[in-house]
Structure formats: C-alpha cells, structure tokens
Design an enzyme around this catalytic site. Structure first.
Site, PDB file in Angstrom:
ATOM      1  N   TYR A  87       0.893  -1.337  -0.153  1.00  0.00           N
ATOM      2  CA  TYR A  87      -0.051  -0.100   0.004  1.00  0.00           C
ATOM      3  C   TYR A  87       0.829   1.377  -0.060  1.00  0.00           C
ATOM      4  CZ  TYR A  87       1.182   0.507   4.940  1.00  0.00           C
ATOM      5  OH  TYR A  87       1.590   0.657   6.378  1.00  0.00           O
ATOM      6  N   CYS A  88       0.453   2.422  -0.407  1.00  0.00           N
ATOM      7  CA  CYS A  88       0.926   3.801  -0.342  1.00  0.00           C
ATOM      8  C   CYS A  88      -0.219   4.873  -0.326  1.00  0.00           C
ATOM      9  CB  CYS A  88       1.764   3.800  -1.761  1.00  0.00           C
ATOM     10  SG  CYS A  88       0.773   3.761  -3.134  1.00  0.00           S
ATOM     11  N   THR A  89       0.083   6.019  -0.530  1.00  0.00           N
ATOM     12  CA  THR A  89      -0.935   7.028  -0.257  1.00  0.00           C
ATOM     13  C   THR A  89      -2.206   6.896  -1.043  1.00  0.00           C
ATOM     14  OG1 THR A  89       0.880   8.551   0.323  1.00  0.00           O
ATOM     15  CG2 THR A  89      -1.120   9.449   0.015  1.00  0.00           C
TER      16      THR A  89
END
Length: 599
Positions: A200-202
């Site tokens: 996951y990331c932003t």
C-alpha cells in the site's frame, strides 16, 4: 449547505493513470489550457506511460476538470479521481513547498522514479499486482497464512501513520525516497519469497509500479485500490490503519476519527505528528517531526537515517546577524550501534557547554545496595561529572544473609562471591536489597546467616517477578521527596526494574516524570507490565556482546529487551568488558552523546 457555499468551497484533486499516451503534446496543451482556465494550481506530470496529477482549486472547477478529461479521451476511463474538500493552504511556506502557489505541468520519463539507477529492465505496469478494495484489504480471511504487508512509502510518511493488523507481518523499508525502494526490495527479496504480499501507499501509484517490479522477480502481489485515502473513506474510524495519512499537498496529512497520535517529536519524544513547521534534516533534507516546544530557529536536526550513517552535529554557532554558521566538515560519530534520532547532538569528549546537570536516579542490582552500587559506578560518575549527577537509593525488599556450603557465587549477585564457612559477623555486613523477588519469597529477613537450600540457579533472575508494585510505590515516594529526575539508570535487576517503569511512562506522568532510561545488562521479564506494545521511552541499552564475558546476563537476554523498544528512540552499545558499565573510549563517548541530547 447551499449551492453557493458548495461552489465557493476549496478542494484538492488527486489522480493517476497508467496508460499509453499516443500524443503527449496534445495532452500537454489540454492541461495548460484547461487548468489555466479553471484557475487550478498544483503539479501535473505527463509521460508516454500515463499521468500523475495533484491540483487544488474551487470544487466546481475541479469537477469541471474531471468532466473535461472524461469527454476528451477514453484513456481516462476507469480513473479513480480522489476529490476532497479542505481549507485553503495554511500559509505561503506550506503552499510553496507543496507546489500550490503555481501550476507546474511537465513531461517526464517516469511518473514516479522507482530507482535512482537505471534498471536492467523496466517493469511492465501491466504486470502490476491485483487491486483489492478497502473492504477486502486485510480482511479476516486474508490474515495469517504467510501474509506480508509491505509499506511502499517514505520514512517521514510512515512515522505518522501505518497499517497494523494482528497476525500479519509488516515490513517498513524506511527509505528516504521512493527511488530507494527497489534497492531495498533487492536486498530483502528472501523476506518476500514465497509469501502472499499486500502493498500500500498514499494513493496507489507507487505500490502499483513497485508491485510490477517485484512480480518481475516472480513474487505474487496485491495492492490496496485507491491507497490509504480510499481505505480511510471506507473506514472512517481508521480500521487497521493507525495514525494519519501523509499527503503531498497543503493538507499535509489526513486522519480518521481515531485521535491517537503515532508520531513522536525528534527531540523530546512526546507524541507529535504535525509537519506544518517543515523542519528538515540538515544533511539529507528529509522532513523531521519537531514539536512546537522544541523548535528553535538556531537548531540543526539530524534524521534517524543520517544518525545510522554516523552523522552528527558537532559545531553550531550563531554569528552576529543571527544566522547559523555551517557545521564543521566531517562532524561524524564513531561507529556504534546507535540509531537514535534525538537532538541536538552532544560534542565528544569533555567539550560540554551546559547550564545544568542531568539528575539521574540509579537502581542497583539484585543483592546489592545504594552504597555498593555508588562505589561500583564511581568511575562512570567521574567521567560524567560535568553533565550528570547520580542519586542512589536502596530497593525496598530486604534480603536474608545466605551462604553456600561450598564456595559459590550467585549468578545474579553483583557483590563478591559468598563464602562457604565461616560467614563474617553480621555487624560487619551491610544490608542487601532487591527490586523484585521470587514468588515463594516470604519477605522475612533473618538476623543470622542461613545456609542456601541448594546451589544457585544462574537463571534465577527469570523467576524473580514479584514485588513490582511495592518497588514502584517506593520509587514514587523517592520522586516526591527528592525532587524531579531527568532519567533513570538501572543495572542488572535494576535495569529490569527501569524497563518496567519505562513501559509505563505515559501512565506514570505526574507522579514519576522522566525523559529517558539507561538499561545496563538488562533483561526482560514475562510480566503484564511488559505487554503494552512497543516502548517509546528514549533509552540507552548497554550490555556485553556475544564475546563480552558477561557471565551473569546473557547477550541474547539483553537483546530481547532492546527489541521491545521503538528503534527510533533507542541507542544500543555492545561492549566486551563483562558484567559492568564500561567507561573507556569509545563507549563513554557514546554515553555522553546520548545524555547530551537532553541537556
């Protein structure tokens, strides 16, 4: 809300799209015309492989921009447009740093730079991991079974918020920038091999590219669709995400309804997660968290990554204009296992400029007393006399005088070996004390020597788990009667006691206020007080290395204790000097360096 209020509201729009762009010049002209006409400000990045956009403006204008994109080109079909209402930029400095004072539209080679070095083969984005919606990301069925959760963001983002799910191994690469992630993946491929990996990331763009890179190596990946932002929309209370989501616009961060603060101030280690001051590391310029009380225009900060590389501030001087002179070239720490992030740094040697001394409460080991421990630490006190004052107290549990029928030594006794026969007259013996005792201890103290019931168990300290409440109450009285203390130093069993107290630092505020602990030859006990999660109290751990000749407390026992502390606020010194606190160089310099951060 009226229509007029809706039109006047300010908002931010984020979106990206990996797709083949046949005519970049045409798309460039469209963005210049459309964004200028709608008075949108922010960043637009275009490449032959897609677009990456973060812009702000009036909500009605942002909605018009989205409609124009959909009407213009089928390339944007299925794009996840993340539109949010918010206040306008907090101040000009924040707006300028986040790129919201102008409109920047550029054609680039890569939408996000996966590597600072040319890759042998650029990953095919079509090979990216499968997208998971928020409701299926980390659901109960997916937990366990070799699941690994990989955070694709930078260290300054993960400081203030991250996912935490039970029974799921979480990996935080702690990189300065996204272009460092591919190297981390290469170096840690064994941790990912054969695992089911969630990333996951932003907003999704970074983990989509990174998952394609890892899948090119054969690993299976799935990504959180829409990133953390969409997850928080689905789970307003935060779900498995703790803290705040760092964003690359003037909002700085976005949180859930959960008010818990995950970040901590670089200097005082108090809970803090506000990057609006834009404090940065003086070496690498990475953002650092410095609370309002600790901010100082004349201060130089060093992030945890630069600390690990041995960099430190040794010289800091204000000139007549109030400007800060450049630090001396080559100001670096000697190699150590320190990974602390607390500043300002302490000069080496005896070059100490301080208006006061630190008061440190010292806790002796098992079957010792304040007087004997003061004698054993006299060399340390002498070396630190310019910056620290030691205060010694007896533990509350008095111990019986015992001796072996044969010459022996208690493996946890920090005094001389006990004689077999005859024992010395009691009037010549000073009382011995303990912070913790065995569950079968009756608490009585005999007026005469008594013979030990059996040979001394070298691991008996692991069974000495009773008496903590009595010792804690005793120390609360010490704090109340003898004034405040900056820190607590514990040795052997005293170190175990200090560790127990540090695990309750937040709960003890008001009764026992302290800034740090020094754990010497420490070990962890299997008691409920040590089951409160990662300990965030700033700590210095001093213990013998694998060949350090400490026959009382094994190296592994001390290492297990250090693992309970937050890496970002703990310093480790391993030595080869046995069951003592070393005072020779380089160890004493590292001890001074740690203490100097609290002056």
């Amino acid at each position: 809300m009226s229509d007029t209020e809706g039109i006047d509201q300010y908002g931010v729009l984020l979106y990206y799209k990996y797709a083949h762009i046949p005519n970049l010049d045409d798309l460039l002209s469209f963005y210049h015309s459309n964004c200028s006409q709608l008075s949108l400000l922010g960043r637009v990045r275009l490449s032959s492989r897609g677009v990456n956009v973060t812009v702000g403006g009036k909500l009605s204008c942002l909605e018009s921009h989205i409609e124009a994109l959909k009407a213009k080109d089928c390339v944007f079909e299925g794009t996840d447009f993340k539109l949010a209402t918010c206040d306008e930029p907090l101040n000009d400095r924040v707006a300028e740093e986040c790129g919201f004072t102008s409109l920047s539209i550029r054609i680039v080679e890569e939408l996000v730079t996966l590597s600072s070095h040319p890759l042998l083969k650029s990953p095919e984005i079509s090979n990216a991991g499968r997208h998971l919606s928020a409701c299926y990301f980390l659901d109960q069925k997916s937990q366990g079974n070799g699941l690994v959760l990989l955070d694709a963001r930078n260290l300054y983002e993960t400081r203030i918020g991250k996912f935490h799910a039970p029974n799921v191994e979480t990996l935080d690469p702690q990189v300065r920038q996204y272009s460092d992630l591919s190297s981390w993946i290469d170096d840690n491929s064994e941790q990912l091999k054969g695992k089911h990996v969630l990333m996951y990331c932003t907003g999704g763009i970074r983990c989509e590219m990174a998952s394609a890179y890892i899948k090119s190596k054969g690993a299976g990946f799935e990504n959180l669709f829409g990133g953390i932002q969409r997850y928080l929309e689905q789970f307003p209370d935060g779900g498995f995400f703790k803290g705040k989501n760092f964003v690359f616009d003037h909002r700085i961060s976005v949180g859930s309804s959960d008010s818990n603060v995950l970040g901590t101030c670089l200097i005082c280690r108090r809970s803090f997660d506000d990057y609006s001051s834009r404090c940065r590391c003086t070496y690498c310029r990475m953002l650092v968290l410095v609370c309002h009380n600790c901010q100082n225009e004349a201060a130089l900060y060093v992030c945890e990554l630069c600390q690990k590389q041995g960099k430190a501030i040794q010289s800091m001087q204000l000139i007549g204009t109030g400007e800060l002179k450049t630090p001396l070239e080559g100001a670096e720490l000697q190699n150590s296992s320190s990974n602390a992030t607390l500043l300002p740094q302490m000069p080496k040697g005896d070059d100490v400029r301080s208006s006061r001394k630190l008061r440190i409460l010292c806790l002796h080991g098992f079957r010792q007393n304040a007087s004997s421990f003061k004698g054993r630490t006299s060399s340390l006190a002498k070396r630190l006399k310019k910056i620290a004052e030691f205060v010694f107290v007896d533990a509350p549990h008095e111990l019986s005088f015992i001796y072996q029928t044969t010459l022996a030594k208690d493996a946890t006794c920090e005094s001389s070996p006990m004689l077999s026969s005859p024992p010395p007259p009691l009037e010549n013996c000073k009382k011995k004390f303990a912070w913790l005792v065995a569950p079968n201890s009756d608490g009585s103290t005999d007026v005469n020597w008594k013979v030990a019931e059996g040979p001394f168990d070298p691991l008996q300290y692991q069974q000495q788990t009773e008496g903590y409440d009595t010792s804690l109450s005793h120390l609360k009285n010490v704090f109340s009667q003898q004034g405040s203390f900056d820190g607590i130093l514990g040795f052997s069993q005293g170190a175990a006691m200090a560790a127990l107290i540090s695990a309750q630092q937040e709960q003890l505020k008001g009764e026992m206020d302290f800034k740090f602990v020094i754990i010497c030859s420490g070990f962890s006990l299997n008691v409920k007080e040590m089951e409160r999660g990662i300990i965030k109290c700033p700590s210095l751990h001093i213990f013998g290395n694998e060949h350090g000749k400490d026959r009382q407390i094994a190296n592994q026992a001390s290492k297990e204790l250090t693992s309970l502390y937050d890496d970002g606020c703990s310093v480790i010194i391993e030595h080869d000097c046995g069951h003592i606190i070393p005072t020779r160089s380089p160890y004493i310099d590292e001890i001074k360096g740690f203490l100097g951060r609290f002056l």
